[in-house]
Write a protein that holds these residues in place. Structure first.
Motif, PDB file in Angstrom:
ATOM      1  N   SER A  63      19.836  14.248 -67.745  1.00  0.00           N
ATOM      2  CA  SER A  63      21.318  14.327 -67.670  1.00  0.00           C
ATOM      3  C   SER A  63      21.713  12.890 -67.893  1.00  0.00           C
ATOM      4  O   SER A  63      22.830  12.767 -68.431  1.00  0.00           O
ATOM      5  N   LEU A  70      28.859  13.809 -65.287  1.00  0.00           N
ATOM      6  CA  LEU A  70      28.755  14.949 -64.322  1.00  0.00           C
ATOM      7  C   LEU A  70      29.939  14.886 -63.037  1.00  0.00           C
ATOM      8  O   LEU A  70      29.934  15.546 -62.219  1.00  0.00           O
ATOM      9  N   THR A  76      25.432  21.964 -64.851  1.00  0.00           N
ATOM     10  CA  THR A  76      25.459  21.276 -66.332  1.00  0.00           C
ATOM     11  C   THR A  76      25.696  22.082 -67.374  1.00  0.00           C
ATOM     12  O   THR A  76      26.450  21.612 -68.400  1.00  0.00           O
ATOM     13  N   SER A  82      25.508  20.440 -72.725  1.00  0.00           N
ATOM     14  CA  SER A  82      24.367  21.012 -71.947  1.00  0.00           C
ATOM     15  C   SER A  82      23.060  21.459 -72.945  1.00  0.00           C
ATOM     16  O   SER A  82      21.900  21.550 -72.456  1.00  0.00           O
ATOM     17  N   TYR A  85      20.730  18.584 -72.871  1.00  0.00           N
ATOM     18  CA  TYR A  85      20.067  18.561 -71.867  1.00  0.00           C
ATOM     19  C   TYR A  85      19.128  19.401 -71.549  1.00  0.00           C
ATOM     20  O   TYR A  85      17.839  19.123 -71.128  1.00  0.00           O
TER      21      TYR A  85
END
Length: 387
Positions: A63, A70, A76, A82, A85
């Motif tokens: 992240s 966040l 997430t 995302s 990620y």
């Protein structure tokens, strides 16, 4: 005139019902991915020496590398980053290490360590990244930061920017001395002395654990929210609701205490699927209908034992002050209860108060919402067992 007024009131009722279901539908869309991308707090152990401060962080590096904000996120998947990620989850330890070090100048600027208001510069002392495992689950890496301290005995404060998510900082001293700071919104820890640990008032600490317990239900405890919502939908009468909530509260209080004391330990791989199963059970019973029975209360009590183990996992990450163990445990439980009451209150205002006396309340509200809850719980159960 009376007929026109009745038609307007009927249209308003339908509009309110439609809005309520749209809001609930949005909730279920958000919950369908399950807890695989849940935002969890990073946990850091702080050691302050004569001339150096060291922080050992257990953190999801992906992240930070992806640059996901966040702050305020529960999952997430809510971030437009995302996809990146998720891609980082599949990278080897060596590749993720290289990506993190490349992004370090940006990440470093959001980590705060200070003495007397003067900022210190954190450096990477060590980085341990596990190899790729189940890419659907977060990968916990160990990032060790260090910073040179100025001369003197002034205390140290630490934290990071709100966008990095919640942070738990622990300072462990000799014997049972422990300081725990649960930091959100870019807050800094309490001043941590170079000898001993930070001391905060008992009332302040009690209040912090109430907030922590509440946040574990609202907004972070989606599975607990759906279970409590299932209890509410069984009946609008006070007695059935009170019997269920009392049984649930007593049960999770018992296992929360036992698990926090390490008397009972059950792996999350067992507890989490069973919590999902409990959601399915109460929802299906709502659909089948019937009167409150001691069997239903006993089953709710049994599921409450499981949910207490789920609550204990949060306290296990954060840690309880041994010197105030009972007070902190009570405070956390109070926060959980306030969170549950908040869920019930919102549900009553959204559905019960408006439609509870309607002859179609059960067929148009209870059964459809319970069906959605059952489907969501079943999906989570599949995810936690198979996926």
């Amino acid at each position: 005139m009376r007929r026109t007024f009745s038609k307007i009131r009927f249209n308003l009722t339908l509009r309110g019902l439609r809005s309520s279901f749209l809001a609930l539908g949005a909730l279920f869309v958000m919950t369908l991915p399950g807890l695989a991308h849940e935002v969890r707090p990073a946990v850091g152990d702080v050691t302050i020496g004569a001339d150096t401060v060291r922080i050992d962080l257990r953190v999801t590096l992906e992240s930070l590398v992806a640059g996901i904000d966040l702050a305020g996120l529960a999952d997430t998947n809510e971030s437009p980053l995302s996809g990146y990620y998720d891609l980082l989850r599949g990278k080897s330890a060596a590749d993720l290490d290289a990506a993190f070090r490349k992004a370090w100048p940006r990440i470093q600027s959001g980590i705060f360590i200070q003495v007397d208001g003067a900022a210190l510069t954190p450096e990477i002392a060590e980085l341990r990244i596990p190899e790729v495992g189940d890419v659907s689950l977060p990968r916990d890496s160990i990032l060790t930061l260090s910073a040179a301290l100025p001369p003197g005995d002034s205390p140290v404060q630490a934290g990071w920017m709100a966008g990095y998510g919640p942070l738990v900082l622990r300072q462990i001293g000799e014997g049972e001395d422990l300081y725990t700071g649960y930091l959100t919104g870019g807050a800094l820890s309490d001043p941590m002395p170079r000898v001993g640990v930070a001391q905060i008032g008992a009332l302040t600490e009690f209040g912090r654990y109430i907030v922590l317990g509440f946040e574990h239900i609202v907004p972070k405890g989606l599975d607990h929210i759906l279970f409590v919502l299932g209890l509410f939908l069984f009946s609008l009468h006070l007695r059935p609701l009170l019997m269920q909530v009392t049984a649930f509260t007593l049960a999770h209080t018992v296992t929360l205490a036992l698990a926090s004391l390490k008397i009972v330990t059950i792996p999350a791989e067992i507890v989490e699927p069973l919590i999902a199963a409990s959601i399915v059970f109460v929802a299906v019973e709502n659909i089948l209908g019937g009167r409150i029975t001691w069997r239903r209360v006993a089953v709710v009590f049994g599921f409450g034992l499981l949910h207490g183990l789920g609550f204990a996992s949060v306290l296990g990450e954060i840690g309880l002050n041994p010197a105030r163990f009972v007070a902190d445990l009570v405070a956390f439980n109070v926060g959980v209860e306030i969170g549950q009451l908040a869920v019930i209150s919102v549900a009553f205002l959204a559905f019960g108060a408006w439609f509870g006396r309607k002859p179609w309340y059960r067929t148009r509200v209870v059964i459809p919402i319970s069906a959605l809850i059952a489907v969501t719980g079943a999906w989570w159960m599949i995810q936690r067992i198979i996926l």
